[in-house]
Design an enzyme around this catalytic site. Sequence first.
Site, PDB file in Angstrom:
ATOM      1  N   HIS B 123       0.866  -1.176   0.000  1.00 52.35           N
ATOM      2  CA  HIS B 123       0.000   0.000   0.000  1.00 52.35           C
ATOM      3  C   HIS B 123       0.911   1.237   0.000  1.00 52.35           C
ATOM      4  O   HIS B 123       2.027   1.177   0.524  1.00 52.35           O
ATOM      5  CB  HIS B 123      -0.824  -0.066   1.289  1.00 52.35           C
ATOM      6  CG  HIS B 123      -1.873   1.001   1.425  1.00 52.35           C
ATOM      7  ND1 HIS B 123      -1.591   2.283   1.836  1.00 52.35           N
ATOM      8  CD2 HIS B 123      -3.214   0.957   1.237  1.00 52.35           C
ATOM      9  CE1 HIS B 123      -2.722   2.984   1.896  1.00 52.35           C
ATOM     10  NE2 HIS B 123      -3.721   2.221   1.528  1.00 52.35           N
ATOM     11  N   ASP B 200       3.303  -4.538   7.842  1.00 52.64           N
ATOM     12  CA  ASP B 200       2.055  -3.806   7.665  1.00 52.64           C
ATOM     13  C   ASP B 200       0.925  -4.767   8.044  1.00 52.64           C
ATOM     14  O   ASP B 200       0.615  -5.696   7.309  1.00 52.64           O
ATOM     15  CB  ASP B 200       1.921  -3.348   6.211  1.00 52.64           C
ATOM     16  CG  ASP B 200       0.631  -2.558   5.981  1.00 52.64           C
ATOM     17  OD1 ASP B 200      -0.247  -2.579   6.867  1.00 52.64           O
ATOM     18  OD2 ASP B 200       0.513  -1.930   4.921  1.00 52.64           O
ATOM     19  N   GLN B 203      -4.195  -5.215   7.003  1.00 46.41           N
ATOM     20  CA  GLN B 203      -5.180  -6.181   6.482  1.00 46.41           C
ATOM     21  C   GLN B 203      -5.029  -7.540   7.158  1.00 46.41           C
ATOM     22  O   GLN B 203      -5.604  -8.530   6.711  1.00 46.41           O
ATOM     23  CB  GLN B 203      -5.030  -6.338   4.960  1.00 46.41           C
ATOM     24  CG  GLN B 203      -5.299  -5.081   4.160  1.00 46.41           C
ATOM     25  CD  GLN B 203      -6.761  -4.624   4.200  1.00 46.41           C
ATOM     26  OE1 GLN B 203      -7.648  -5.323   4.679  1.00 46.41           O
ATOM     27  NE2 GLN B 203      -7.008  -3.426   3.698  1.00 46.41           N
ATOM     28  N   LYS B 226     -10.281  -0.422  10.382  1.00 46.07           N
ATOM     29  CA  LYS B 226     -10.516  -1.624   9.577  1.00 46.07           C
ATOM     30  C   LYS B 226     -10.853  -2.825  10.449  1.00 46.07           C
ATOM     31  O   LYS B 226     -10.996  -3.945   9.964  1.00 46.07           O
ATOM     32  CB  LYS B 226      -9.277  -1.940   8.737  1.00 46.07           C
ATOM     33  CG  LYS B 226      -8.959  -0.861   7.699  1.00 46.07           C
ATOM     34  CD  LYS B 226      -7.770  -1.277   6.871  1.00 46.07           C
ATOM     35  CE  LYS B 226      -7.131  -0.137   6.124  1.00 46.07           C
ATOM     36  NZ  LYS B 226      -7.862   0.294   4.939  1.00 46.07           N
ATOM     37  N   CYS B 366      -4.999   2.567  -3.473  1.00 43.65           N
ATOM     38  CA  CYS B 366      -3.718   3.041  -2.918  1.00 43.65           C
ATOM     39  C   CYS B 366      -2.584   2.076  -3.201  1.00 43.65           C
ATOM     40  O   CYS B 366      -1.679   1.907  -2.373  1.00 43.65           O
ATOM     41  CB  CYS B 366      -3.807   3.318  -1.426  1.00 43.65           C
ATOM     42  SG  CYS B 366      -4.938   4.631  -1.024  1.00 43.65           S
TER      43      CYS B 366
HETATM   44  C1  LIG Z   1      -2.378  -3.011   3.467  1.00 47.98           C
HETATM   45  C2  LIG Z   1      -2.698  -1.625   3.928  1.00 47.98           C
HETATM   46  N1  LIG Z   1      -1.755  -0.887   4.507  1.00 47.98           N
HETATM   47  C3  LIG Z   1      -1.985   0.350   4.953  1.00 47.98           C
HETATM   48  C4  LIG Z   1      -3.218   0.937   4.824  1.00 47.98           C
HETATM   49  C5  LIG Z   1      -3.395   2.336   5.290  1.00 47.98           C
HETATM   50  O1  LIG Z   1      -4.339   2.461   6.273  1.00 47.98           O
HETATM   51  P1  LIG Z   1      -4.743   3.898   6.788  1.00 47.98           P
HETATM   52  O2  LIG Z   1      -5.248   4.654   5.621  1.00 47.98           O
HETATM   53  O3  LIG Z   1      -5.784   3.630   7.812  1.00 47.98           O
HETATM   54  O4  LIG Z   1      -3.512   4.514   7.363  1.00 47.98           O
HETATM   55  C6  LIG Z   1      -4.248   0.212   4.226  1.00 47.98           C
HETATM   56  C7  LIG Z   1      -5.580   0.822   4.038  1.00 47.98           C
HETATM   57  O5  LIG Z   1      -6.157   0.824   2.990  1.00 47.98           O
HETATM   58  C8  LIG Z   1      -3.976  -1.097   3.774  1.00 47.98           C
HETATM   59  O6  LIG Z   1      -4.933  -1.820   3.173  1.00 47.98           O
END
Ligand SMILES: Cc1ncc(COP(=O)(O)O)c(C=O)c1O
Lengths: 125, 409
Positions: B123, B200, B203, B226, B366
């Site tokens: 992401h 990360d 998810q 999430k 993203c």
């Molecule tokens: C794999 C992953 N990492 C990071 C994020 C970023 O999350 P946030 O926008 O809550 O910081 C997301 C959210 O879409 C994600 O799916």
Amino acid sequence: MSADMYREMILDLYENPLNHGELDPCTFSHEEDNPLCGDVVKIDVLLDDDKKIKEIKWSGDGCAISMASASLMTDHVKGMTIEEVMELNGQDAVDLLGVSNLSMGRVKCATLSIKVLKAGASAVQ
Amino acid sequence: MLDVQKVRADFPILNVDAHPDVPLVYLDSAASSQKPIQVIEAMNSYYQEYNANVHRGIHRLSEEATSVYEGARIKVQKFINAPSHEEVILVRNATEGFNLLAYSWGGANLKPGDEVLITAMEHHANIVPWQIVCEQTGATLKHVPFTDEGTLDMDALDELLTEKTKIFSFTAASNVLGTINPTKELVAKAHAVGALAAVDGAQAVPHANVDVQDWNCDFMAFSSHKMCGPTGIGVLYGKAELLNAMPPWMGGGDMIRRVTLEKSTYNDLPYKFEAGTPAIAEGIGLGAAVDYLNALGMDNVHAHEQAITSYALEALSEVDGLTILGPKTAAERGGLVAFTIDRLHPHDIAQLLDEDGIAVRAGHHCAMPMHKIMGIGASARASFYVHTTTDEVDALVTSLNRARKVFRL
Ligand SMILES: Cc1ncc(COP(=O)(O)O)c(C=O)c1O
């Protein structure tokens, strides 16, 4: 809803776009994408001696709304001067499509090609 | 197993129509999950019964707010099995967690010649902060590619991990391909070359048991919103010895021990990284979300998502022209399915699904680099959670077929 947004004309243009392709040589060429969704439009323009749009082609990838809008917009501006192009705005793009219920997110699709054309035109102004 | 109908009754929004007389089918939990009433009520009760700043007053309200807010931190600690609550830094979201890590740890430790390794399935939150800090420090950013099956290229990884690698930062589960990466193995590989491992968990943490001690990762970032919790709060977990050695990244109240007009000394963990009044109601809401998920049981949550994903993979493969991104079986993936349909752009898919009350994500989620590698500009993504039913998956398939008809396909 879809009866309006996805009516015949828009679907026809999606399948058989107008002014689709690239121009070489051209007076200017400009490409931008819609960072929200990744739609990309490139527009190539050839100006005549009076600085009017003689030929215009677009290429790119995107949804039915942005692609139909590119077809309609490129048709609309043929023969216009750069000054006239610079006076166009997003509403003109939406009006060309004739869709009354575009959501905020989809307005960006409809206005992408006018944005690209103006950004390219401003560089040669 | 989950009693899905009982779970659904916990989510007030599921009673709301998407459009007049069109019920909502929410298949966008990977972008942000819905909130159960227990979370909403926990936040309301803070505002209505003990609203005050934390770590400050000695009056009853402030004491209570502090105790519930700090209690939430301990719930999170136990949820991910962190050794200490001091290692749970409360931030705004996963993105802020990675920024903290890149600016503070990266700024202090990276130099020209060093390498930061990420993967091509990250992401933007786990790409851009590293690009920025590499630019500032002269370190080099490298990435591990993924295979056509949507899994990490392990041969390439073995070549890319060298003694130059200072940190390997990767996702435990992809938000587009759905791929579940072998996190424990990846952490061990990073450690074997002397690199740190950052995960990360955005998810992963919402969907299965996550144990940072079992993974032995050095850092992990994830977001509350999430995992049934509110927006505005997230977590950066880090091993205490690493966090202690890192400089603060934001200055202000709460993060200090003593301030003179010339110089300050900093507070202990976790407060060293938590400048200013935090998102108190949100922290409390996150605590309630952890309670909620614990009550369902993370094994049950995971089993339910696996069952739904299996069902969805099967059902979606019946739609003409539809291509599923990522691994082909549910066992290798989390509870989401991203796909494309020939001659039907993801935006148009999402728009037409919305007319039937079905919420999916369309775009690059993203993860622009990943879409580029796959040669597509965008995809549509249906994602599932504790309240998702097979009926909802059926509704998705019916609506996709209708969308194809609208497009004369
Ligand atoms: C794999 C992953 N990492 C990071 C994020 C970023 O999350 P946030 O926008 O809550 O910081 C997301 C959210 O879409 C994600 O799916």
